[in-house]
Structure formats: C-alpha cells, structure tokens
Design an enzyme around this catalytic site. Structure first.
Site, PDB file in Angstrom:
ATOM      1  N   ASN A 296      58.185 107.099  96.790  1.00 16.09           N
ATOM      2  CA  ASN A 296      59.343 107.103  96.119  1.00 16.09           C
ATOM      3  C   ASN A 296      59.448 107.440  94.661  1.00 16.09           C
ATOM      4  OD1 ASN A 296      61.764 106.130  95.030  1.00 16.09           O
ATOM      5  ND2 ASN A 296      61.549 103.988  95.413  1.00 16.09           N
TER       6      ASN A 296
ATOM      7  N   LYS B 143      61.742 107.761  92.348  1.00 17.63           N
ATOM      8  CA  LYS B 143      62.385 106.852  91.608  1.00 17.63           C
ATOM      9  C   LYS B 143      63.273 107.931  90.659  1.00 17.63           C
ATOM     10  CE  LYS B 143      59.739 102.766  92.415  1.00 17.63           C
ATOM     11  NZ  LYS B 143      59.536 101.737  91.957  1.00 17.63           N
TER      12      LYS B 143
ATOM     13  N   HIS C 289      66.429  99.131  98.078  1.00 20.70           N
ATOM     14  CA  HIS C 289      65.383  99.006  97.054  1.00 20.70           C
ATOM     15  C   HIS C 289      65.568  97.793  96.239  1.00 20.70           C
ATOM     16  CE1 HIS C 289      62.351  99.975  94.223  1.00 20.70           C
ATOM     17  NE2 HIS C 289      61.533 100.471  95.040  1.00 20.70           N
TER      18      HIS C 289
ATOM     19  N   GLU D 294      65.040  97.690  93.116  1.00 23.06           N
ATOM     20  CA  GLU D 294      65.864  98.090  92.093  1.00 23.06           C
ATOM     21  C   GLU D 294      67.154  98.281  92.009  1.00 23.06           C
ATOM     22  OE1 GLU D 294      62.978 101.389  91.423  1.00 23.06           O
ATOM     23  OE2 GLU D 294      61.400  99.919  91.099  1.00 23.06           O
TER      24      GLU D 294
ATOM     25  N   GLU E 112      58.621  95.102 100.174  1.00 24.66           N
ATOM     26  CA  GLU E 112      58.191  95.429  98.822  1.00 24.66           C
ATOM     27  C   GLU E 112      58.578  94.261  97.878  1.00 24.66           C
ATOM     28  OE1 GLU E 112      58.342  99.804  97.911  1.00 24.66           O
ATOM     29  OE2 GLU E 112      60.078  99.059  97.135  1.00 24.66           O
TER      30      GLU E 112
ATOM     31  N   GLY F 208      55.512  98.165  90.177  1.00 18.13           N
ATOM     32  CA  GLY F 208      55.328  98.627  89.033  1.00 18.13           C
ATOM     33  C   GLY F 208      54.510  97.959  88.019  1.00 18.13           C
TER      34      GLY F 208
ATOM     35  N   SER G 179      52.552  98.720  93.764  1.00 19.98           N
ATOM     36  CA  SER G 179      51.443  98.922  93.057  1.00 19.98           C
ATOM     37  C   SER G 179      50.384  99.369  94.238  1.00 19.98           C
ATOM     38  CB  SER G 179      50.886  97.752  92.538  1.00 19.98           C
ATOM     39  OG  SER G 179      51.606  97.391  91.569  1.00 19.98           O
TER      40      SER G 179
HETATM   41  P1  13P Z   1      55.164 101.216  92.601  1.00 18.41           P
HETATM   42  O1  13P Z   1      54.253 101.814  93.654  1.00 18.41           O
HETATM   43  O2  13P Z   1      55.389 101.904  91.278  1.00 18.41           O
HETATM   44  O3  13P Z   1      54.772  99.704  92.502  1.00 18.41           O
HETATM   45  O4  13P Z   1      56.537 101.067  93.314  1.00 18.41           O
HETATM   46  C1  13P Z   1      56.752 100.591  94.474  1.00 18.41           C
HETATM   47  C2  13P Z   1      57.997 100.740  95.042  1.00 18.41           C
HETATM   48  O5  13P Z   1      58.984 100.306  94.430  1.00 18.41           O
HETATM   49  C3  13P Z   1      58.257 101.859  95.909  1.00 18.41           C
HETATM   50  O6  13P Z   1      59.503 101.943  96.662  1.00 18.41           O
END
Ligand code: 13P
Length: 251
Positions: free
Chosen positions: A9, A11, A94, A96, A166, A172, A212
């Site tokens: 992903n 982003k 997601h 976010e 997640e 992150g 992560s």
């Molecule tokens: P990270 O791997 O940067 O922690 O992000 C995970 C994520 O949100 C994948 O959708």
C-alpha cells in the site's frame, strides 16, 4: 489451500515517474513465489502502472473508492472507473481512512457492497487503536468492524473477500504486533467469519497482517497458522525492501 498475498500500500507516495521506476524494479526482481503480489499505487499512477503490469504476475490494487457509481462527489473516484483501468483489488476501511478522514462503518459497508457488485476484490481493513487494546476492547472493536461491513452480504458475494488486520498502533510506528498477538487476532477474525458465514468460508479466507512489516519480521509473522500474508506500507516503497519481504515470507 488458502491464497497467500503480499500487497504494497503506497499511500500518498510516488509520482507517475517514480511509480514506473519502482514497478520496473519490482518486476525485474520478482522471485518465484506462491504469494500473489499486489501493488496499490495512488490513483494518479494507476493508468500507467496498469499498462506496465499487463502480462506480468504482479497485480494491481487501489487504496480507496466512493460507494456511488457516479455523481456530484467532487474529488472522488468510483468503482467502475477503477475497474476499467484493470484494478483488481481495492483496499477498504484502512485506518487512515477511518481515523483521518472520518469514514464510518456504514460508509465502509456501502463501499464493500459496491466493490463486490463491480467485481473488485475487497481488502477489508480492521484494527484497534492503542487505547482500545489497553482497555481490552480489541475483539469488540474488530467484531463491530467486521459485522457492520459484512452485514447483508452472502458467501457468494464475498467469494473474493480478503481481510487485513492492521492494529492502528503498529502502523508506521516501527512497532509491529508480535507474531503471537497477530495470530491471536487473526484466529479471532477467522472464528467470527465462521460464525457469520460458515466454517468453510472462514477457512478459505485470506487474512493479512499489516503494521510495520519489514524483511526482518515477515518470516515470523507469516509462520503463524492464520497469517496468510501482509499488507505493507513503508517497506513497499523501495524495491529492495518489498522484494526482501516477498523472498523472506514463510513458504
Ligand atoms: P506500515 O507498513 O508503514 O506500518 O503501514 C501499514 C499499512 O498501513 C498498510 O496498509
């Protein structure tokens, strides 16, 4: 056997030119693997990347969509628009989207219906915040997210459903869930799916872990019984680390 997936992903990263470069390097280095490998670039790069992926083993996903087919929704993108580009997977719910952009369970449920109707494969994200985990609410939160998203949909509708666990506190932050923590929640998700849609359906579901994920922790995570792959954020932005994850994933 359940389908195994490693998805990146991206982003809000990568211009079209940068996306071309990254996909070029991934395609060049893509190892033999029984994982389905998916990239989810930003909307602006989808058209170009779709062309580059033609005839390859790499699959294309998008990160979000609106639940209506068309209309006065400034700034939004619909499922048929994505489908036309050759997008196969769609990330929905997601954290976010939920927590920065205020997407509700109800919106996510509408999006899931539309994705299914359009023939996009939904990757439904669920996960608890740190304070919810600390208050012992992890299962409650995930159950709510699952039940509300899947309500009214049948096993046939959800044939292509992928679930991604997640935990918000692991995204992150560099602090991944331990393999045991991931396994515990994945097993819970599978048992809930079994309650909602039957054991056969639950057993055949791909459940990804996200938060992560890096080359150094993918093996231990994917070694767990109910972890069928990963949804990777930061580490999917360089070919070296993304390919490292694919190579090191449990076979
Ligand atoms: P990270 O791997 O940067 O922690 O992000 C995970 C994520 O949100 C994948 O959708």
């Amino acid at each position: 056997m359940r389908k195994k997936i490693i998805a990146g992903n991206w982003k809000m990263h990568k211009t079209v030119r940068e996306a071309e470069e990254l996909v070029g390097s991934i395609l060049k280095g893509l190892p033999e693997t029984h994982y389905e490998v998916v990239v989810c670039p930003p909307f602006t790069a989808l058209y170009r990347i779709s062309q580059l992926l033609e005839g390859s083993r790499l699959k294309l996903g998008a990160q979000n969509m609106h639940y209506e087919i068309q209309g006065a929704f400034t700034g939004e993108i619909s499922a048929p628009m994505l489908k036309e580009l050759g997008v196969e997977y769609i990330i929905l719910g997601h954290s976010e989207r939920r927590h920065i952009f205020g997407e509700s369970d109800e919106m996510i449920s509408k999006k899931l219906r539309r994705a299914v109707e359009t023939g996009l494969k939904p990757v439904l994200c669920v996960g608890e915040k740190l304070e919810e985990r600390e208050r012992g609410l992890t299962e409650k939160v995930i159950e709510r997210q699952l039940v509300s998203a899947l309500e009214g949909l049948s096993r046939e509708d959800l044939d292509d459903l992928v679930v991604a666990y997640e935990p918000v506190w692991a995204i992150g932050t560099g602090k991944n869930a331990t393999p045991e923590q991931a396994q515990e929640v994945h097993a819970f998700i599978r048992s809930k799916l079994s309650e909602l849609l039957g054991e056969e359906f639950a057993d055949s579901r791909t459940i990804l872990y996200g938060g992560s994920v890096k080359p150094h922790n993918i093996y231990e995570l994917t070694k767990e019984e109910d972890v069928d792959g990963a949804l990777v954020g930061g580490a999917s932005l360089s070919a070296e680390s993304f390919l490292g994850i694919i190579e090191k994933a449990h076979k």
